[in-house]
Design a protein around this motif. Structure first.
Motif, PDB file in Angstrom:
ATOM      1  N   VAL A  87     -65.143 -39.516 -19.838  1.00 12.76           N
ATOM      2  CA  VAL A  87     -63.986 -38.709 -20.218  1.00 12.76           C
ATOM      3  C   VAL A  87     -62.906 -39.655 -20.707  1.00 12.76           C
ATOM      4  N   THR A  88     -61.974 -39.102 -21.439  1.00 10.43           N
ATOM      5  CA  THR A  88     -60.834 -39.897 -21.868  1.00 10.43           C
ATOM      6  C   THR A  88     -59.618 -39.471 -21.082  1.00 10.43           C
ATOM      7  N   ILE A  89     -58.894 -40.440 -20.539  1.00 11.24           N
ATOM      8  CA  ILE A  89     -57.661 -40.138 -19.817  1.00 11.24           C
ATOM      9  C   ILE A  89     -56.496 -40.665 -20.624  1.00 11.24           C
ATOM     10  N   ALA A  90     -55.487 -39.848 -20.779  1.00  5.33           N
ATOM     11  CA  ALA A  90     -54.265 -40.290 -21.439  1.00  5.33           C
ATOM     12  C   ALA A  90     -53.093 -39.924 -20.563  1.00  5.33           C
ATOM     13  N   SER A  91     -52.274 -40.886 -20.202  1.00 13.94           N
ATOM     14  CA  SER A  91     -51.103 -40.616 -19.380  1.00 13.94           C
ATOM     15  C   SER A  91     -49.895 -40.466 -20.285  1.00 13.94           C
ATOM     16  N   ALA A  92     -49.180 -39.394 -20.112  1.00 17.35           N
ATOM     17  CA  ALA A  92     -48.002 -39.138 -20.938  1.00 17.35           C
ATOM     18  C   ALA A  92     -46.764 -39.149 -20.057  1.00 17.35           C
ATOM     19  N   GLN A  93     -46.034 -40.251 -20.082  1.00 21.14           N
ATOM     20  CA  GLN A  93     -44.805 -40.329 -19.293  1.00 21.14           C
ATOM     21  C   GLN A  93     -43.669 -39.973 -20.237  1.00 21.14           C
ATOM     22  N   PRO A 139     -41.667 -40.813 -12.161  1.00 16.30           N
ATOM     23  CA  PRO A 139     -41.948 -39.605 -11.365  1.00 16.30           C
ATOM     24  C   PRO A 139     -42.761 -39.939 -10.135  1.00 16.30           C
ATOM     25  N   ARG A 140     -42.537 -39.186  -9.067  1.00 18.26           N
ATOM     26  CA  ARG A 140     -43.269 -39.441  -7.822  1.00 18.26           C
ATOM     27  C   ARG A 140     -44.661 -38.820  -7.845  1.00 18.26           C
ATOM     28  N   ARG A 141     -44.850 -37.789  -8.653  1.00 21.73           N
ATOM     29  CA  ARG A 141     -46.109 -37.077  -8.660  1.00 21.73           C
ATOM     30  C   ARG A 141     -46.611 -36.878 -10.092  1.00 21.73           C
ATOM     31  N   GLY A 142     -47.916 -36.670 -10.195  1.00 28.39           N
ATOM     32  CA  GLY A 142     -48.521 -36.413 -11.487  1.00 28.39           C
ATOM     33  C   GLY A 142     -49.202 -35.063 -11.533  1.00 28.39           C
ATOM     34  N   PHE A 143     -49.686 -34.738 -12.710  1.00 28.49           N
ATOM     35  CA  PHE A 143     -50.406 -33.485 -12.925  1.00 28.49           C
ATOM     36  C   PHE A 143     -51.459 -33.733 -13.987  1.00 28.49           C
ATOM     37  N   ALA A 144     -52.669 -33.202 -13.781  1.00 29.21           N
ATOM     38  CA  ALA A 144     -53.768 -33.439 -14.716  1.00 29.21           C
ATOM     39  C   ALA A 144     -54.006 -32.223 -15.599  1.00 29.21           C
ATOM     40  N   GLU A 173     -43.509 -29.617 -21.533  1.00 34.03           N
ATOM     41  CA  GLU A 173     -42.722 -28.785 -20.626  1.00 34.03           C
ATOM     42  C   GLU A 173     -43.014 -29.131 -19.165  1.00 34.03           C
ATOM     43  N   ILE A 174     -44.273 -29.444 -18.865  1.00 38.78           N
ATOM     44  CA  ILE A 174     -44.603 -29.875 -17.503  1.00 38.78           C
ATOM     45  C   ILE A 174     -43.895 -31.188 -17.200  1.00 38.78           C
ATOM     46  N   GLY A 175     -43.885 -32.092 -18.192  1.00 40.48           N
ATOM     47  CA  GLY A 175     -43.209 -33.372 -18.006  1.00 40.48           C
ATOM     48  C   GLY A 175     -41.732 -33.229 -17.724  1.00 40.48           C
ATOM     49  N   LYS A 176     -41.100 -32.206 -18.279  1.00 44.10           N
ATOM     50  CA  LYS A 176     -39.668 -31.999 -18.046  1.00 44.10           C
ATOM     51  C   LYS A 176     -39.366 -31.706 -16.583  1.00 44.10           C
ATOM     52  N   SER A 177     -40.358 -31.239 -15.854  1.00 46.02           N
ATOM     53  CA  SER A 177     -40.143 -30.937 -14.435  1.00 46.02           C
ATOM     54  C   SER A 177     -40.221 -32.181 -13.564  1.00 46.02           C
ATOM     55  N   GLY A 178     -40.508 -33.342 -14.186  1.00 50.77           N
ATOM     56  CA  GLY A 178     -40.572 -34.590 -13.431  1.00 50.77           C
ATOM     57  C   GLY A 178     -41.969 -35.037 -13.073  1.00 50.77           C
ATOM     58  N   ALA A 236     -33.948 -18.382  -6.414  1.00 52.20           N
ATOM     59  CA  ALA A 236     -32.816 -17.506  -6.111  1.00 52.20           C
ATOM     60  C   ALA A 236     -31.735 -18.250  -5.331  1.00 52.20           C
ATOM     61  N   ASP A 237     -32.101 -19.381  -4.756  1.00 48.05           N
ATOM     62  CA  ASP A 237     -31.157 -20.209  -4.006  1.00 48.05           C
ATOM     63  C   ASP A 237     -31.211 -21.610  -4.606  1.00 48.05           C
ATOM     64  N   LYS A 238     -30.177 -21.987  -5.338  1.00 49.79           N
ATOM     65  CA  LYS A 238     -30.186 -23.255  -6.069  1.00 49.79           C
ATOM     66  C   LYS A 238     -30.289 -24.461  -5.148  1.00 49.79           C
ATOM     67  N   ARG A 239     -30.046 -24.264  -3.856  1.00 47.57           N
ATOM     68  CA  ARG A 239     -30.146 -25.383  -2.909  1.00 47.57           C
ATOM     69  C   ARG A 239     -31.576 -25.636  -2.473  1.00 47.57           C
ATOM     70  N   ILE A 240     -32.498 -24.722  -2.824  1.00 48.93           N
ATOM     71  CA  ILE A 240     -33.859 -24.814  -2.306  1.00 48.93           C
ATOM     72  C   ILE A 240     -34.856 -24.896  -3.459  1.00 48.93           C
ATOM     73  N   ASP A 241     -35.740 -25.887  -3.377  1.00 51.11           N
ATOM     74  CA  ASP A 241     -36.847 -26.036  -4.303  1.00 51.11           C
ATOM     75  C   ASP A 241     -38.086 -26.298  -3.458  1.00 51.11           C
ATOM     76  N   VAL A 242     -38.916 -25.273  -3.263  1.00 46.62           N
ATOM     77  CA  VAL A 242     -40.058 -25.389  -2.349  1.00 46.62           C
ATOM     78  C   VAL A 242     -41.041 -26.448  -2.821  1.00 46.62           C
ATOM     79  N   ASP A 243     -41.278 -26.533  -4.132  1.00 43.60           N
ATOM     80  CA  ASP A 243     -42.197 -27.566  -4.624  1.00 43.60           C
ATOM     81  C   ASP A 243     -41.711 -28.957  -4.236  1.00 43.60           C
TER      82      ASP A 243
END
Length: 726
Positions: A14-20, A26-31, A52-57, A454-461
Motif C-alpha cells: 500500500v502507499t501511505i501519504a501523511s498530510a500535515q 497534532p497529537r493524534r492522526g486519522f487514516a 477539512e479533517i486536518g483543520k480539526s487538528g 452546545a456547550d463551548k467549554r466541552i469537547d468530548v473528542d
C-alpha cells in the motif's frame, strides 16, 4: 499547497501519504484508507475531505490500497495506531476496501446465531469492520469468496480476545454501481456533501425517534421513558419547543409518508428509528388495527387473497390451501376469496401492502435531510451487498452524512441510545459507534463528522484524547450532563478506579436513567454479589430499560437469590409488556418448583379485584413457562433421539440457559465419545458468561482443552469457551 510524504511499503503493498496540513504538531492522526481507482476518480473531493479533517487538528495519513488484501491493510492501520508520533485515533474505509466476513464469532454479536454448517458461509458469516479497528481480536484466514471477490472470510481464533473493544473508531464509505449512478459519481457527491457539513457545523437541536410495528412488544412505557431519557441526553432541548418529536407506527394506517416527510425536514439533526428491517427494507406498519367492522372484513378478505396467491406461487393447489385456512380459522364465505387472481385487485392489494414499509426503491422520490440516522434494525447496514438501506441514506442527494446500522440481525433489547447525547457536546459519530462495539454495528459514512457543541467549554473528542483520570472524576461529580457522567463511569471503571461497590452505590443513588444504566452494564462485567443485588433492585427500577435489562440479566444469571424479585415483578399489575415478555423468557432458566413456592408465598399479600382468577392465571403462566426448555435439555442426553434433533437442542442452549441442569449436561459432555456433539456443546456453553454455574463450565472447558486424547477441534473449542467465560 498540499505536500505528501509517500512511502511504499513492499510488505503491505500500500502507499501511505501523511498530510500535515493545518496543525504544526497534532497529537493524534486519522487514516483515510482508499483504493487506488477511487482516489484517482475522486482525488479533488478526497483531498478536500482530508483537508477539512486536518483543520480539526488531526494529521491525515493516506493509505492507498493497491492489492485488496485485508491483512496488509490491518497491519498498516495497527502500525499507524502504535506509532509514537500522531498515532491514529480512527480510520475511514473508502471505496473498494476488502470486506471481512467473520466466522466462529457469533458471541460477539448481539443476536446473530446461524448454523454455520447448514447455511452457506455468505449467509452465516458476519460482515464486520472490527477486523480493522479492534486489534485485540485475532483471526485465521479462510479464503476469498468466489462469487463476491471483494469479500474475505476469517475465523476468530481461540487465543483471541473474546469481546469487542475497538482501539480506534472507523467508518465505511462504500458506493456501488446501482440505481443508475456509478460508484465514483456517488463518492464525489457524498464527499462534497460531507465537506459542506464540516464547514458549516450545526448544533443538535432537532431530534426524532420512531417506533415501528412489533418492536420491543410495542411497549409505550418504554417509549415514554425513552423521551425522558433523550431530554437527559440533550438537556438544552427542554427549553426548546418541539426539540424532540416522536412518531408511532399506529399513528396512520400507512405511516411511511409521514415518516418520510419528517425525515426530509432540513432542520432535523438526529433520528433514531426503531423498527424491524432487512438489507432493502425498513418494516414500519402491519395491517392497521381498526374497530370498524367493514375495515376488519376488508382486511380478512385481503389476507385470504394473499394466502391463496402465496400458495399458488409455491405450487400448492388452491383447494389444499383453502382447506388449510379452514382448519386454522374456520369457514369463510366463497365471496371472501374472490379477486385473488384478478389483475386489478392484485395490483390494488400489492400497492396497499407496499405502502406499509419503506424500500430501497422509495429513495428515488425520498430525499432524507436528517444529518445522522440511527437504524435500530436488522440488516439495514449490510454494507457487503451491492446496496443497502444505510447506503441509500448517505448516497441520496439529501443532507444525511452518517448512519449507524447493523450488518446482520440485531437484538431488540439493546442500549441503543448509549452516549448519544455526547454528539451534542463534540463527540464524533465515529466515537459514538466505538463505544457501542457490537460485531455487527457500523458507522456508514464519515466517522469524523461532529455537530457543534452546545456547550463551548466541552469537547468530548478532546476529553477522550487527553483521557485524564482527574478530568473524568471531576465530570462524574458534575450532574449537568448525565451522558458525560456515564462516559466518565465507563472510563474510570476501565482504569480500575471504580469498584463494583462504587458502581452499586451509583446505581442505588443516581437519579439519572443513563447513569444507572451505565453502572448496571459495568456491574454485569463484575459478576459478583453486587451485580446480583443490582439485578434485584433493577427489577423495580423506575426506568423501563433498566428493568428490562435486569429481567434479561436475571435469565442469564440463574442465581436463585433473584427468584423473589422475579416473582414480585411477575405478580405486579403494571409490569410493562416487554419486561413481562422477558420474565416469561427467564422462567425456564430456574427450577419451576422453587418459582411456584415463591409465588405462593408472595401472592397472598396482593389486593386484586378477582384474586382467585389472577392467582390461577399467573400460576399457570409460571408452570407453563418454567417447563418450556427442560425437555429439550434432557433430549440432548437422550441416545434414543436422532443426532440431528439433539444437535438442534444443543444449539438452543445458546439462547436458553437452563442453569440448574448444567451439572448433568457437563457430565454428559465429558463422557460423550462424539467430537461433533462435544464441540457443539462447548460452543453453546460459551454463552453462559453470566451464569451462576460459569465457574463449573470454565473448569470443565479448561480441562478438556488440555486433554490430548480429544479431537483437536474439540480442544480448540474448549479453549475458546474457557476464554469467553474467564
Amino acid at each position: 499547497m498540499q505536500t505528501f510524504k509517500k512511502i511504499l511499503l513492499a510488505a503491505a503493498a500500500v502507499t501511505i501519504a501523511s498530510a500535515q496540513l493545518f496543525a504544526a504538531s497534532p497529537r493524534r492522526g486519522f487514516a483515510v484508507v482508499i483504493d487506488a481507482r477511487s482516489y484517482e476518480e475522486a482525488r479533488r473531493q478526497v483531498d478536500d475531505y482530508a483537508a477539512e479533517i486536518g483543520k480539526s487538528g488531526l494529521e491525515v495519513h493516506f493509505v492507498i490500497d493497491r492489492t485488496g488484501q485485508p491483512d496488509s491493510l490491518r497491519q498498516v492501520l495497527r502500525q499507524l495506531w502504535e506509532q509514537p508520533k500522531a498515532p491514529i485515533e480512527g480510520a475511514v474505509l473508502i471505496g473498494d476496501i476488502p470486506v471481512v466476513m467473520v466466522r466462529d464469532a457469533q458471541h460477539l454479536t448481539s443476536a446473530f446465531k446461524m448454523d454455520q454448517v447448514a447455511f452457506d458461509r455468505w449467509q452465516s458469516s458476519v460482515p464486520t469492520d472490527r477486523f480493522y479497528d479492534d486489534f485485540s481480536l485475532e483471526f485465521a484466514p479462510l479464503g476469498r469468496d468466489s462469487i463476491h471477490p471483494g469479500c474475505f472470510y476469517y475465523s476468530l481464533t481461540a487465543e483471541s480476545a473474546q469481546q469487542t473493544r475497538p482501539d480506534i473508531y472507523s467508518g465505511r464509505i462504500r458506493p456501488t454501481d446501482c440505481s443508475g449512478t456509478s460508484r465514483y459519481e456517488k463518492l464525489r457527491s457524498y464527499l462534497e456533501k460531507v465537506v459542506e457539513a464540516k464547514r458549516n457545523p450545526e448544533p443538535v437541536d432537532q431530534i426524532l425517534f420512531f417506533s415501528g410495528n412489533g418492536f420491543i412488544s410495542e411497549s409505550m412505557v418504554a417509549r415514554i421513558d425513552e423521551k425522558a431519557t433523550l431530554f437527559e441526553h440533550f438537556p438544552w432541548l427542554e427549553r426548546q419547543r418541539n426539540g424532540i418529536s416522536y412518531i408511532d407506527h399506529k399513528r396512520d394506517a400507512h405511516i411511511k409518508p409521514r415518516l418520510m416527510n419528517e425525515m426530509q425536514r432540513r432542520d432535523l439533526d438526529f433520528a433514531v428509528l426503531h423498527h424491524h428491517g432487512d438489507w432493502d427494507t425498513e418494516y414500519l406498519n402491519n395491517l392497521p388495527m381498526t374497530n370498524d367492522t367493514k375495515q376488519q372484513i376488508a382486511q380478512i378478505k385481503m389476507y385470504l387473497r394473499e394466502s391463496m396467491r402465496h400458495a399458488i406461487s409455491h405450487d400448492i393447489p388452491a383447494d389444499s390451501a383453502r382447506a388449510r385456512i379452514t382448519r386454522r380459522y374456520g369457514e369463510f364465505p366463497d365471496a371472501w376469496f374472490a379477486g385473488a387472481d384478478d389483475p386489478k385487485t392484485r395490483a390494488a392489494d400489492s400497492l396497499y401492502l407496499w405502502d406499509l414499509d419503506l424500500y430501497l426503491s422509495d429513495f428515488g422520490r425520498y430525499t432524507p435531510e436528517c444529518r445522522v440516522v440511527s437504524l435500530d434494525a436488522c440488516f439495514n447496514g449490510s454494507f457487503h451487498r451491492d446496496s443497502s438501506i444505510a447506503n441509500a441514506y448517505i448516497f441520496s442527494p439529501g443532507r444525511t452524512v452518517a448512519v449507524l446500522a447493523n450488518s446482520v440481525n440485531v437484538l431488540q433489547d439493546k442500549w441503543v441510545d448509549r452516549y448519544v447525547g455526547l454528539t451534542g457536546l463534540g463527540m464524533s459519530v465515529g466515537n459514538l459507534a466505538k463505544y457501542a462495539p457490537y460485531l455487527e454495528q457500523h458507522l456508514i459514512g464519515d466517522p469524523t463528522f461532529r455537530f457543534a457543541s452546545a456547550d463551548k467549554r466541552i469537547d468530548v473528542d478532546e476529553l477522550l484524547r487527553q483521557d485524564s483520570p482527574a478530568a473524568w472524576k471531576r465530570l462524574l461529580a458534575d450532574n449537568r450532563y448525565p451522558a458525560l457522567q456515564a462516559l466518565a463511569v465507563e472510563k474510570l471503571f476501565r482504569r480500575g478506579d471504580l469498584s463494583s461497590a462504587d458502581l452499586l452505590r451509583i446505581f442505588r443513588e443516581s437519579d439519572s436513567h443513563q447513569l444507572r444504566m451505565q453502572a448496571f452494564v459495568n456491574l454485569s462485567e463484575c459478576r459478583d454479589d453486587n451485580f446480583i443485588e443490582a439485578i434485584a433492585l433493577g427489577m423495580s427500577d423506575n426506568y423501563e430499560m433498566v428493568e428490562r435489562f435486569a429481567a434479561n440479566m436475571l435469565a442469564k444469571s440463574g442465581d436463585e437469590r433473584l427468584i423473589p424479585a422475579m416473582i414480585a415483578a411477575a405478580i405486579r399489575n403494571n409490569t410493562s409488556e416487554r419486561v413481562e415478555f422477558s420474565l416469561k423468557q427467564a422462567m425456564p432458566m430456574f427450577d419451576g418448583e422453587k418459582l411456584i413456592a415463591e409465588f405462593e408465598r408472595q401472592f397472598p399479600a396482593t389486593n386484586y379485584i378477582d384474586s382467585e382468577t389472577v392467582h390461577r392465571l399467573i400460576r399457570h403462566s409460571i408452570e407453563v413457562n418454567a417447563k418450556r426448555w427442560t425437555a429439550s435439555m434432557k433430549s440432548v442426553m437422550d441416545p434414543e433421539r436422532t443426532k440431528k434433533s439433539r444437535m438442534q437442542d444443543i444449539r438452543s442452549m445458546r439462547n436458553y440457559y437452563v442453569h440448574f441442569m448444567v451439572p448433568e449436561l457437563l457430565d454428559y459432555l465429558r463422557k460423550s465419545d462424539d467430537p461433533e456433539v462435544q464441540q457443539a456443546m462447548l460452543e453453546a456453553f460459551g454463552w453462559f458468561t453470566l451464569s451462576v454455574r460459569r465457574d463449573e463450565i470454565a473448569r470443565t472447558a479448561l480441562d478438556m482443552s488440555r486433554d490430548e486424547s480429544l479431537a483437536p477441534a474439540v480442544r480448540n473449542e474448549a479453549l475458546k469457551t474457557y476464554n469467553r467465560l474467564k
